[in-house]
Design an enzyme around this catalytic site. Sequence first.
Site, short mmCIF file in Angstrom:
data_model
loop_
_atom_site.label_atom_id
_atom_site.label_comp_id
_atom_site.label_asym_id
_atom_site.label_seq_id
_atom_site.Cartn_x
_atom_site.Cartn_y
_atom_site.Cartn_z
N SER A 122 0.84 -1.21 0.00
CA SER A 122 0.00 0.00 0.00
C SER A 122 0.87 1.25 0.00
O SER A 122 0.36 2.37 0.10
CB SER A 122 -0.91 0.00 1.23
OG SER A 122 -0.16 -0.20 2.41
N ASN A 132 -2.25 -2.67 13.26
CA ASN A 132 -3.71 -2.54 13.18
C ASN A 132 -4.22 -1.31 13.92
O ASN A 132 -5.06 -0.57 13.40
CB ASN A 132 -4.38 -3.81 13.72
CG ASN A 132 -4.00 -5.04 12.91
OD1 ASN A 132 -3.41 -4.91 11.84
ND2 ASN A 132 -4.33 -6.22 13.42
N THR A 180 -39.84 26.03 -10.83
CA THR A 180 -40.17 24.68 -10.39
C THR A 180 -40.34 23.89 -11.68
O THR A 180 -40.80 24.45 -12.69
CB THR A 180 -41.47 24.62 -9.56
OG1 THR A 180 -42.56 25.04 -10.38
CG2 THR A 180 -41.40 25.49 -8.31
N HIS A 181 -39.93 22.65 -11.68
CA HIS A 181 -39.96 21.83 -12.90
C HIS A 181 -39.14 22.48 -14.03
O HIS A 181 -39.44 22.25 -15.20
CB HIS A 181 -41.39 21.58 -13.38
CG HIS A 181 -42.31 21.12 -12.29
ND1 HIS A 181 -42.55 19.80 -12.01
CD2 HIS A 181 -43.03 21.84 -11.39
CE1 HIS A 181 -43.40 19.72 -10.99
NE2 HIS A 181 -43.70 20.95 -10.59
N SER A 195 -12.43 25.80 -27.08
CA SER A 195 -12.55 24.60 -27.89
C SER A 195 -11.39 24.56 -28.87
O SER A 195 -10.92 25.59 -29.35
CB SER A 195 -13.87 24.63 -28.66
OG SER A 195 -13.79 23.80 -29.81
N LYS A 253 -15.96 29.34 -28.98
CA LYS A 253 -16.45 28.72 -27.75
C LYS A 253 -15.74 29.18 -26.48
O LYS A 253 -14.53 29.38 -26.46
CB LYS A 253 -16.29 27.18 -27.83
CG LYS A 253 -17.22 26.49 -28.80
CD LYS A 253 -18.70 26.66 -28.46
CE LYS A 253 -19.10 25.90 -27.22
NZ LYS A 253 -19.13 24.45 -27.45
N GLU A 297 -18.47 22.08 -15.12
CA GLU A 297 -18.78 20.74 -15.64
C GLU A 297 -17.99 19.66 -14.91
O GLU A 297 -18.51 18.58 -14.59
CB GLU A 297 -18.47 20.67 -17.13
CG GLU A 297 -19.43 21.50 -17.98
CD GLU A 297 -18.96 21.56 -19.42
OE1 GLU A 297 -19.53 20.84 -20.25
OE2 GLU A 297 -18.01 22.31 -19.72
N TYR A 305 -9.49 -6.91 12.67
CA TYR A 305 -8.82 -6.39 11.48
C TYR A 305 -8.79 -7.44 10.38
O TYR A 305 -8.57 -8.62 10.63
CB TYR A 305 -7.38 -5.95 11.80
CG TYR A 305 -6.66 -5.42 10.56
CD1 TYR A 305 -6.82 -4.10 10.16
CD2 TYR A 305 -5.87 -6.26 9.78
CE1 TYR A 305 -6.20 -3.62 9.01
CE2 TYR A 305 -5.25 -5.79 8.63
CZ TYR A 305 -5.42 -4.47 8.25
OH TYR A 305 -4.83 -4.00 7.12
N GLN A 321 -7.31 -2.27 4.22
CA GLN A 321 -6.32 -1.46 3.51
C GLN A 321 -6.98 -0.75 2.31
O GLN A 321 -6.49 0.27 1.85
CB GLN A 321 -5.18 -2.36 3.03
CG GLN A 321 -4.07 -1.65 2.28
CD GLN A 321 -2.86 -2.56 2.12
OE1 GLN A 321 -2.22 -2.91 3.09
NE2 GLN A 321 -2.58 -2.96 0.90
N1 ARG Z 1 -1.25 -1.44 5.28
C1 ARG Z 1 -2.18 -1.94 6.23
C2 ARG Z 1 -3.52 -1.23 6.10
O1 ARG Z 1 -3.55 -0.24 5.48
C3 ARG Z 1 -1.66 -1.70 7.60
C4 ARG Z 1 -2.14 -2.70 8.60
C5 ARG Z 1 -1.58 -4.02 8.27
N2 ARG Z 1 -1.84 -4.96 9.31
C6 ARG Z 1 -1.63 -6.24 9.10
N3 ARG Z 1 -1.85 -7.03 10.07
N4 ARG Z 1 -1.20 -6.70 7.95
O2 ARG Z 1 -4.51 -1.68 6.58
#
Ligand code: ARG
Length: 472
Positions: A27, A114, A159-160, A281, A287, A294, A321, A326
Amino acid sequence: MADTKEKPWQGRFAGRTETSVEEFTSSLHFDRRLYRYDIAGSIAHARMLGQQGILTADEVEAIVQGLARVQEDIDRGAFVFEAADEDIHMAVERRLIALIGDVGRKLHTARSRNDQVALDIRLYLREQIQELLAALTELRRAGARLARRYFGVIMPGYTHLQRAQPVLFSHHLLAYDEMWQRDQGRLQDGLKRLNVLPLGAAALAGTTFPIDPALTAEFLHFPAIQRNSLDAVADRDFVVEFAAAASLIMVHLSRLAEELILWSTAEFGFIEIADAYCTGSSIMPQKKNPDVAELIRGKSGRVIGHLTGLLVTLKGLPLAYNRDLQEDKEPLFDVVETVLPCVRLMAGVLANLTVKKENMARALRGGFLTATDMADYLVTKGVPFRTAHAQVGQTVRYAESKGQELAELTLAEIRQFAPVVEADLFHWLTVEQSVQRRTSPGGTAPERVGAVLAAVEAELGLAGREEETGQS
Ligand code: ARG
Protein backbone atom coordinates in the site's frame (compact mmCIF):
# COMPACT_ATOMS: atom_id res chain seq x y z
CA MET A 1 22.34 -4.81 12.69
CA ALA A 2 19.53 -6.65 10.98
CA ASP A 3 19.26 -7.00 7.22
CA THR A 4 17.14 -4.01 6.25
CA LYS A 5 15.42 -5.98 3.49
CA GLU A 6 14.13 -8.46 6.04
CA LYS A 7 10.48 -8.01 6.89
CA PRO A 8 9.49 -7.41 10.50
CA TRP A 9 7.36 -10.55 10.36
CA GLN A 10 10.04 -12.65 8.59
CA GLY A 11 10.63 -14.86 11.64
CA ARG A 12 7.60 -17.05 10.98
CA PHE A 13 8.52 -17.57 7.31
CA ALA A 14 10.94 -19.98 5.75
CA GLY A 15 10.44 -18.80 2.15
CA ARG A 16 10.61 -15.37 0.53
CA THR A 17 7.56 -13.48 -0.72
CA GLU A 18 6.68 -13.72 -4.42
CA THR A 19 7.40 -10.40 -6.13
CA SER A 20 3.88 -10.33 -7.54
CA VAL A 21 2.53 -10.80 -4.02
CA GLU A 22 4.70 -8.01 -2.72
CA GLU A 23 3.34 -5.73 -5.42
CA PHE A 24 -0.22 -6.89 -4.87
CA THR A 25 -0.20 -6.42 -1.11
CA SER A 26 1.80 -3.20 -0.94
CA SER A 27 0.00 0.00 0.00
CA LEU A 28 3.12 2.12 0.03
CA HIS A 29 2.39 3.98 -3.17
CA PHE A 30 -0.68 5.53 -1.59
CA ASP A 31 -0.26 5.31 2.17
CA ARG A 32 3.04 7.18 2.08
CA ARG A 33 0.79 10.22 2.32
CA LEU A 34 0.39 9.23 5.97
CA TYR A 35 4.04 9.49 6.97
CA ARG A 36 3.76 12.66 9.05
CA TYR A 37 0.83 11.24 11.00
CA ASP A 38 2.54 7.89 11.36
CA ILE A 39 5.62 9.54 12.82
CA ALA A 40 3.63 11.86 15.10
CA GLY A 41 1.73 8.82 16.38
CA SER A 42 4.95 6.88 16.94
CA ILE A 43 6.56 9.74 18.85
CA ALA A 44 3.53 10.00 21.14
CA HIS A 45 3.52 6.23 21.60
CA ALA A 46 7.25 6.15 22.44
CA ARG A 47 6.90 9.02 24.93
CA MET A 48 4.04 7.21 26.64
CA LEU A 49 6.12 3.99 26.81
CA GLY A 50 8.87 6.06 28.43
CA GLN A 51 6.55 7.63 31.01
CA GLN A 52 5.29 4.19 31.89
CA GLY A 53 8.79 2.79 32.37
CA ILE A 54 8.38 0.39 29.46
CA LEU A 55 11.24 2.14 27.65
CA THR A 56 14.10 4.06 29.29
CA ALA A 57 14.40 7.80 28.85
CA ASP A 58 17.50 7.30 26.66
CA GLU A 59 15.67 4.84 24.45
CA VAL A 60 12.78 7.25 24.01
CA GLU A 61 15.19 10.06 23.16
CA ALA A 62 16.95 7.94 20.54
CA ILE A 63 13.64 6.87 19.00
CA VAL A 64 12.17 10.38 18.93
CA GLN A 65 15.29 11.83 17.36
CA GLY A 66 15.50 8.97 14.88
CA LEU A 67 11.87 9.49 13.87
CA ALA A 68 12.52 13.19 13.39
CA ARG A 69 15.33 12.31 11.00
CA VAL A 70 13.14 9.90 9.08
CA GLN A 71 10.58 12.68 8.73
CA GLU A 72 13.22 15.09 7.45
CA ASP A 73 14.37 12.52 4.91
CA ILE A 74 10.86 12.01 3.59
CA ASP A 75 10.11 15.76 3.69
CA ARG A 76 12.98 16.57 1.39
CA GLY A 77 12.45 13.59 -0.86
CA ALA A 78 15.64 11.83 0.20
CA PHE A 79 13.88 8.73 1.54
CA VAL A 80 14.28 5.66 -0.63
CA PHE A 81 11.13 3.56 -0.43
CA GLU A 82 11.57 -0.12 -1.18
CA ALA A 83 9.01 -2.46 -2.67
CA ALA A 84 9.55 -4.84 0.23
CA ASP A 85 8.47 -2.13 2.69
CA GLU A 86 4.82 -3.16 2.21
CA ASP A 87 3.42 -0.03 3.79
CA ILE A 88 4.38 3.32 5.26
CA HIS A 89 4.44 1.94 8.80
CA MET A 90 7.05 -0.67 7.91
CA ALA A 91 9.02 1.77 5.77
CA VAL A 92 9.35 4.26 8.62
CA GLU A 93 10.27 1.53 11.09
CA ARG A 94 12.86 0.00 8.76
CA ARG A 95 14.52 3.38 8.28
CA LEU A 96 14.41 4.09 12.02
CA ILE A 97 16.19 0.81 12.76
CA ALA A 98 18.74 1.51 10.05
CA LEU A 99 19.41 4.92 11.60
CA ILE A 100 19.48 4.16 15.32
CA GLY A 101 20.04 0.43 15.48
CA ASP A 102 18.40 -2.13 17.72
CA VAL A 103 16.75 0.38 20.02
CA GLY A 104 14.50 1.21 17.04
CA ARG A 105 13.20 -2.34 17.29
CA LYS A 106 11.57 -1.42 20.61
CA LEU A 107 9.19 1.18 19.18
CA HIS A 108 6.54 -1.36 18.23
CA THR A 109 6.21 -2.60 21.83
CA ALA A 110 2.54 -2.68 22.92
CA ARG A 111 1.40 -1.71 19.45
CA SER A 112 0.28 -3.33 16.23
CA ARG A 113 0.01 -1.97 12.73
CA ASN A 114 -3.71 -2.54 13.18
CA ASP A 115 -4.15 0.14 15.82
CA GLN A 116 -1.35 2.16 14.26
CA VAL A 117 -3.06 2.47 10.90
CA ALA A 118 -6.39 3.23 12.58
CA LEU A 119 -4.63 6.07 14.38
CA ASP A 120 -2.89 7.37 11.26
CA ILE A 121 -6.09 7.69 9.24
CA ARG A 122 -7.81 9.43 12.11
CA LEU A 123 -4.95 11.93 12.42
CA TYR A 124 -4.90 12.47 8.68
CA LEU A 125 -8.64 12.84 8.31
CA ARG A 126 -8.94 15.12 11.32
CA GLU A 127 -6.57 17.55 9.62
CA GLN A 128 -8.23 17.26 6.23
CA ILE A 129 -11.64 17.93 7.75
CA GLN A 130 -10.30 21.18 9.23
CA GLU A 131 -9.02 22.14 5.77
CA LEU A 132 -12.36 21.33 4.24
CA LEU A 133 -14.27 23.28 6.90
CA ALA A 134 -12.07 26.28 6.17
CA ALA A 135 -12.55 25.88 2.42
CA LEU A 136 -16.32 25.73 2.92
CA THR A 137 -16.16 28.94 4.95
CA GLU A 138 -14.33 30.61 2.06
CA LEU A 139 -16.94 29.30 -0.36
CA ARG A 140 -19.72 30.64 1.85
CA ARG A 141 -17.94 34.00 1.98
CA ALA A 142 -17.75 34.12 -1.82
CA GLY A 143 -21.46 33.27 -2.00
CA ALA A 144 -22.42 35.88 0.59
CA ARG A 145 -20.35 38.57 -1.14
CA LEU A 146 -22.07 37.78 -4.43
CA ALA A 147 -25.47 37.88 -2.72
CA ARG A 148 -24.56 41.29 -1.29
CA ARG A 149 -23.19 42.65 -4.57
CA TYR A 150 -26.39 41.87 -6.44
CA PHE A 151 -28.81 42.38 -3.59
CA GLY A 152 -32.18 43.49 -4.96
CA VAL A 153 -31.80 41.84 -8.38
CA ILE A 154 -34.89 39.82 -9.24
CA MET A 155 -34.85 36.63 -11.31
CA PRO A 156 -37.44 33.99 -12.14
CA GLY A 157 -37.64 31.24 -9.57
CA TYR A 158 -38.27 27.84 -11.14
CA THR A 159 -40.17 24.68 -10.39
CA HIS A 160 -39.96 21.83 -12.90
CA LEU A 161 -37.44 24.15 -14.61
CA GLN A 162 -40.44 26.21 -15.70
CA ARG A 163 -40.61 29.85 -14.67
CA ALA A 164 -42.68 29.94 -11.51
CA GLN A 165 -42.47 33.06 -9.33
CA PRO A 166 -40.05 35.98 -9.06
CA VAL A 167 -37.34 35.63 -6.40
CA LEU A 168 -34.32 37.65 -5.38
CA PHE A 169 -31.13 36.35 -6.96
CA SER A 170 -29.59 36.66 -3.48
CA HIS A 171 -32.34 34.43 -2.09
CA HIS A 172 -31.45 31.78 -4.66
CA LEU A 173 -27.76 31.98 -3.77
CA LEU A 174 -28.43 31.87 -0.06
CA ALA A 175 -30.26 28.58 -0.55
CA TYR A 176 -26.79 27.15 -1.20
CA ASP A 177 -25.50 28.77 1.96
CA GLU A 178 -28.05 26.74 3.90
CA MET A 179 -26.68 23.57 2.26
CA TRP A 180 -23.09 24.56 2.99
CA GLN A 181 -23.95 25.28 6.60
CA ARG A 182 -25.40 21.80 6.92
CA ASP A 183 -22.32 20.39 5.16
CA GLN A 184 -20.12 22.04 7.77
CA GLY A 185 -22.37 20.75 10.54
CA ARG A 186 -22.10 17.19 9.23
CA LEU A 187 -18.30 17.38 9.10
CA GLN A 188 -18.15 18.76 12.62
CA ASP A 189 -20.49 16.09 13.86
CA GLY A 190 -18.41 13.34 12.27
CA LEU A 191 -15.33 14.84 13.83
CA LYS A 192 -16.66 13.99 17.29
CA ARG A 193 -16.78 10.29 16.50
CA LEU A 194 -13.50 10.36 14.63
CA ASN A 195 -11.67 12.04 17.50
CA VAL A 196 -11.14 8.87 19.53
CA LEU A 197 -7.70 7.36 20.14
CA PRO A 198 -7.55 3.75 18.87
CA LEU A 199 -3.98 3.17 20.07
CA GLY A 200 -3.69 0.62 22.84
CA ALA A 201 -6.00 -1.81 21.08
CA ALA A 202 -2.81 -3.36 19.68
CA ALA A 203 -3.55 -6.23 17.28
CA LEU A 204 -7.12 -6.80 18.50
CA ALA A 205 -7.23 -7.71 22.18
CA GLY A 206 -5.27 -4.99 23.95
CA THR A 207 -1.81 -5.46 25.41
CA THR A 208 -0.10 -7.03 28.43
CA PHE A 209 2.02 -3.90 28.98
CA PRO A 210 1.02 -1.25 31.53
CA ILE A 211 0.30 1.39 28.91
CA ASP A 212 -1.45 4.70 29.56
CA PRO A 213 -3.57 5.57 26.53
CA ALA A 214 -4.82 8.70 28.31
CA LEU A 215 -1.31 10.06 28.06
CA THR A 216 -0.98 9.19 24.37
CA ALA A 217 -4.38 10.79 23.84
CA GLU A 218 -3.20 13.94 25.57
CA PHE A 219 -0.04 14.09 23.41
CA LEU A 220 -2.13 13.72 20.26
CA HIS A 221 -5.07 15.88 21.41
CA PHE A 222 -7.70 13.18 21.42
CA PRO A 223 -10.56 13.96 23.82
CA ALA A 224 -11.53 10.27 24.07
CA ILE A 225 -10.02 6.77 24.06
CA GLN A 226 -11.38 3.59 22.52
CA ARG A 227 -13.33 1.34 24.93
CA ASN A 228 -13.26 -1.83 22.88
CA SER A 229 -10.07 -3.01 21.26
CA LEU A 230 -11.85 -5.15 18.66
CA ASP A 231 -13.94 -2.24 17.48
CA ALA A 232 -10.98 0.12 17.57
CA VAL A 233 -9.07 -1.83 14.92
CA ALA A 234 -12.10 -2.85 12.84
CA ASP A 235 -14.01 0.45 12.79
CA ARG A 236 -13.99 2.55 9.65
CA ASP A 237 -17.37 4.19 10.27
CA PHE A 238 -15.68 7.56 10.43
CA VAL A 239 -14.32 7.08 6.91
CA VAL A 240 -17.79 6.22 5.64
CA GLU A 241 -19.33 9.15 7.49
CA PHE A 242 -16.78 11.45 5.96
CA ALA A 243 -17.36 10.04 2.49
CA ALA A 244 -21.10 10.51 2.99
CA ALA A 245 -20.64 14.11 4.10
CA ALA A 246 -18.29 14.65 1.17
CA SER A 247 -20.81 13.11 -1.22
CA LEU A 248 -23.45 15.58 -0.10
CA ILE A 249 -20.99 18.44 -0.49
CA MET A 250 -20.37 17.24 -4.04
CA VAL A 251 -24.09 16.88 -4.71
CA HIS A 252 -24.64 20.46 -3.57
CA LEU A 253 -21.73 21.71 -5.66
CA SER A 254 -22.98 19.71 -8.60
CA ARG A 255 -26.45 21.23 -8.41
CA LEU A 256 -24.97 24.71 -8.33
CA ALA A 257 -22.57 23.81 -11.14
CA GLU A 258 -25.51 22.65 -13.22
CA GLU A 259 -27.29 25.96 -12.65
CA LEU A 260 -24.18 27.94 -13.55
CA ILE A 261 -23.79 25.91 -16.72
CA LEU A 262 -27.42 26.45 -17.63
CA TRP A 263 -27.41 30.13 -16.73
CA SER A 264 -24.31 30.79 -18.81
CA THR A 265 -25.92 29.40 -21.99
CA ALA A 266 -27.05 31.85 -24.69
CA GLU A 267 -30.57 30.57 -24.02
CA PHE A 268 -30.52 31.82 -20.41
CA GLY A 269 -27.75 34.42 -20.47
CA PHE A 270 -28.17 35.13 -16.75
CA ILE A 271 -24.48 35.08 -15.87
CA GLU A 272 -21.01 35.18 -17.27
CA ILE A 273 -18.36 32.94 -15.79
CA ALA A 274 -14.97 34.69 -15.77
CA ASP A 275 -12.48 33.74 -18.51
CA ALA A 276 -10.09 32.46 -15.86
CA TYR A 277 -12.61 29.74 -15.00
CA CYS A 278 -13.47 28.67 -18.54
CA THR A 279 -11.63 26.96 -21.36
CA GLY A 280 -11.93 27.09 -25.12
CA SER A 281 -12.55 24.60 -27.89
CA SER A 282 -9.75 23.24 -30.07
CA ILE A 283 -11.94 23.48 -33.16
CA MET A 284 -14.65 26.09 -32.57
CA PRO A 285 -12.96 29.47 -32.13
CA GLN A 286 -16.04 31.15 -30.66
CA LYS A 287 -16.45 28.72 -27.75
CA LYS A 288 -16.01 29.56 -24.10
CA ASN A 289 -16.93 26.50 -22.11
CA PRO A 290 -17.80 26.26 -18.41
CA ASP A 291 -15.42 23.33 -17.87
CA VAL A 292 -14.73 24.00 -14.21
CA ALA A 293 -18.42 23.79 -13.39
CA GLU A 294 -18.78 20.74 -15.64
CA LEU A 295 -15.89 18.95 -13.96
CA ILE A 296 -17.24 19.71 -10.51
CA ARG A 297 -20.54 18.21 -11.64
CA GLY A 298 -18.70 15.26 -13.16
CA LYS A 299 -16.47 14.59 -10.18
CA SER A 300 -19.47 14.24 -7.88
CA GLY A 301 -19.92 10.82 -9.49
CA ARG A 302 -16.61 9.45 -8.33
CA VAL A 303 -17.04 10.68 -4.75
CA ILE A 304 -20.46 9.04 -4.55
CA GLY A 305 -18.88 5.92 -6.06
CA HIS A 306 -16.23 5.84 -3.34
CA LEU A 307 -18.91 6.05 -0.66
CA THR A 308 -20.59 3.00 -2.14
CA GLY A 309 -17.23 1.24 -2.54
CA LEU A 310 -16.32 1.81 1.11
CA LEU A 311 -19.64 0.48 2.35
CA VAL A 312 -19.30 -2.62 0.22
CA THR A 313 -15.73 -3.18 1.44
CA LEU A 314 -16.89 -3.14 5.05
CA LYS A 315 -20.02 -5.18 4.59
CA GLY A 316 -19.43 -8.79 5.56
CA LEU A 317 -16.05 -8.26 7.26
CA PRO A 318 -15.78 -10.35 10.40
CA LEU A 319 -14.13 -8.74 13.44
CA ALA A 320 -11.51 -7.58 13.93
CA TYR A 321 -8.82 -6.39 11.48
CA ASN A 322 -8.82 -7.83 7.96
CA ARG A 323 -6.47 -6.81 5.20
CA ASP A 324 -9.52 -5.70 3.22
CA LEU A 325 -9.38 -2.60 5.40
CA GLN A 326 -6.32 -1.46 3.51
CA GLU A 327 -8.80 -0.75 0.70
CA ASP A 328 -10.20 2.16 2.71
CA LYS A 329 -7.30 4.43 1.84
CA GLU A 330 -7.38 5.00 -1.90
CA PRO A 331 -11.07 5.94 -1.88
CA LEU A 332 -10.57 8.12 1.18
CA PHE A 333 -7.59 9.96 -0.30
CA ASP A 334 -9.37 10.40 -3.59
CA VAL A 335 -12.45 11.78 -1.86
CA VAL A 336 -10.33 14.31 0.04
CA GLU A 337 -8.29 15.22 -3.02
CA THR A 338 -11.41 15.64 -5.13
CA VAL A 339 -13.66 17.54 -2.75
CA LEU A 340 -11.13 20.10 -1.55
CA PRO A 341 -10.23 21.51 -4.98
CA CYS A 342 -13.89 21.43 -6.03
CA VAL A 343 -14.91 23.55 -3.04
CA ARG A 344 -12.00 25.94 -3.60
CA LEU A 345 -12.64 26.29 -7.31
CA MET A 346 -16.34 26.90 -6.83
CA ALA A 347 -15.41 29.73 -4.47
CA GLY A 348 -13.26 31.18 -7.26
CA VAL A 349 -16.04 30.84 -9.80
CA LEU A 350 -18.47 32.70 -7.52
CA ALA A 351 -15.96 35.38 -6.57
CA ASN A 352 -15.51 36.21 -10.26
CA LEU A 353 -19.06 35.79 -11.49
CA THR A 354 -20.90 38.50 -13.43
CA VAL A 355 -24.68 38.60 -13.17
CA LYS A 356 -26.51 39.94 -16.22
CA LYS A 357 -29.36 41.72 -14.55
CA GLU A 358 -31.00 42.86 -17.81
CA ASN A 359 -31.34 39.28 -19.01
CA MET A 360 -32.78 38.17 -15.70
CA ALA A 361 -35.25 41.06 -15.93
CA ARG A 362 -36.17 40.03 -19.49
CA ALA A 363 -36.84 36.47 -18.35
CA LEU A 364 -39.34 37.81 -15.84
CA ARG A 365 -41.62 38.87 -18.67
CA GLY A 366 -44.05 36.68 -20.56
CA GLY A 367 -44.30 33.80 -18.12
CA PHE A 368 -47.25 35.06 -16.03
CA LEU A 369 -44.95 34.91 -13.01
CA THR A 370 -47.30 36.98 -10.88
CA ALA A 371 -50.39 34.86 -11.54
CA THR A 372 -50.23 33.56 -7.95
CA ASP A 373 -50.16 37.15 -6.76
CA MET A 374 -53.39 37.83 -8.61
CA ALA A 375 -54.97 34.81 -6.91
CA ASP A 376 -53.71 36.04 -3.52
CA TYR A 377 -55.17 39.47 -4.36
CA LEU A 378 -58.58 37.90 -5.06
CA VAL A 379 -58.41 36.07 -1.73
CA THR A 380 -57.91 39.42 0.02
CA LYS A 381 -61.16 40.48 -1.67
CA GLY A 382 -62.98 37.51 -0.16
CA VAL A 383 -62.75 34.98 -3.03
CA PRO A 384 -61.93 31.42 -1.84
CA PHE A 385 -58.45 30.41 -3.04
CA ARG A 386 -59.60 27.57 -5.29
CA THR A 387 -62.13 29.86 -7.00
CA ALA A 388 -59.49 32.57 -7.33
CA HIS A 389 -57.08 30.00 -8.83
CA ALA A 390 -59.68 29.08 -11.48
CA GLN A 391 -60.46 32.72 -12.29
CA VAL A 392 -56.78 33.58 -12.71
CA GLY A 393 -56.30 30.46 -14.84
CA GLN A 394 -58.99 31.66 -17.23
CA THR A 395 -57.52 35.16 -17.27
CA VAL A 396 -54.07 33.74 -18.09
CA ARG A 397 -55.51 31.66 -20.92
CA TYR A 398 -57.20 34.75 -22.33
CA ALA A 399 -54.05 36.89 -22.05
CA GLU A 400 -51.98 34.16 -23.65
CA SER A 401 -54.36 33.96 -26.62
CA LYS A 402 -53.87 37.69 -27.12
CA GLY A 403 -50.10 37.47 -26.67
CA GLN A 404 -50.27 39.84 -23.71
CA GLU A 405 -49.20 39.91 -20.09
CA LEU A 406 -51.77 40.07 -17.29
CA ALA A 407 -50.88 43.68 -16.58
CA GLU A 408 -51.47 44.59 -20.23
CA LEU A 409 -55.14 43.61 -20.09
CA THR A 410 -57.80 46.21 -19.33
CA LEU A 411 -59.77 46.12 -16.11
CA ALA A 412 -62.89 45.25 -18.13
CA GLU A 413 -61.17 42.29 -19.79
CA ILE A 414 -59.99 40.95 -16.44
CA ARG A 415 -63.43 41.37 -14.85
CA GLN A 416 -64.93 38.95 -17.38
CA PHE A 417 -63.18 36.21 -15.42
CA ALA A 418 -62.57 37.81 -12.02
CA PRO A 419 -65.46 40.17 -11.33
CA VAL A 420 -64.20 41.59 -7.99
CA VAL A 421 -60.95 42.97 -9.41
CA GLU A 422 -60.29 46.70 -8.88
CA ALA A 423 -57.60 48.94 -10.33
CA ASP A 424 -55.30 48.24 -7.36
CA LEU A 425 -54.70 44.75 -8.83
CA PHE A 426 -52.14 46.21 -11.24
CA HIS A 427 -49.89 47.10 -8.33
CA TRP A 428 -49.94 43.44 -7.27
CA LEU A 429 -48.93 42.27 -10.72
CA THR A 430 -45.45 43.81 -10.75
CA VAL A 431 -42.54 41.48 -9.99
CA GLU A 432 -41.21 43.97 -7.44
CA GLN A 433 -44.46 43.82 -5.49
CA SER A 434 -44.59 40.06 -5.83
CA VAL A 435 -41.18 39.75 -4.15
CA GLN A 436 -41.86 42.52 -1.65
CA ARG A 437 -45.02 40.84 -0.36
CA ARG A 438 -43.41 37.48 0.32
CA THR A 439 -42.51 38.36 3.87
CA SER A 440 -43.35 34.96 5.34
CA PRO A 441 -40.43 33.42 7.31
CA GLY A 442 -37.83 32.13 4.85
CA GLY A 443 -39.58 34.04 2.05
CA THR A 444 -37.96 36.04 -0.72
CA ALA A 445 -38.99 39.54 0.45
CA PRO A 446 -35.92 41.82 0.60
CA GLU A 447 -36.44 42.42 4.33
CA ARG A 448 -36.35 38.66 4.99
CA VAL A 449 -33.44 37.90 2.67
CA GLY A 450 -31.58 40.96 3.95
CA ALA A 451 -31.87 39.75 7.53
CA VAL A 452 -30.62 36.27 6.60
CA LEU A 453 -27.75 37.71 4.58
CA ALA A 454 -26.77 40.00 7.45
CA ALA A 455 -26.75 37.03 9.83
CA VAL A 456 -24.63 34.99 7.40
CA GLU A 457 -22.22 37.89 6.97
CA ALA A 458 -21.93 38.30 10.72
CA GLU A 459 -21.24 34.57 11.13
CA LEU A 460 -18.59 34.67 8.42
CA GLY A 461 -16.98 37.87 9.68
CA LEU A 462 -17.91 39.89 6.60
CA ALA A 463 -18.54 43.62 6.82
CA GLY A 464 -21.71 43.21 4.75
CA ARG A 465 -23.76 46.19 3.71
CA GLU A 466 -21.08 48.82 4.51
CA GLU A 467 -18.41 46.89 2.66
CA GLU A 468 -20.33 46.62 -0.59
CA THR A 469 -22.28 49.88 -0.63
CA GLY A 470 -22.63 51.37 -4.07
CA GLN A 471 -20.96 48.46 -5.79
CA SER A 472 -23.90 47.09 -7.63
N1 ARG B 1 -1.25 -1.44 5.28
C1 ARG B 1 -2.18 -1.94 6.23
C2 ARG B 1 -3.52 -1.23 6.10
O1 ARG B 1 -3.55 -0.24 5.48
C3 ARG B 1 -1.66 -1.70 7.60
C4 ARG B 1 -2.14 -2.70 8.60
C5 ARG B 1 -1.58 -4.02 8.27
N2 ARG B 1 -1.84 -4.96 9.31
C6 ARG B 1 -1.63 -6.24 9.10
N3 ARG B 1 -1.85 -7.03 10.07
N4 ARG B 1 -1.20 -6.70 7.95
O2 ARG B 1 -4.51 -1.68 6.58
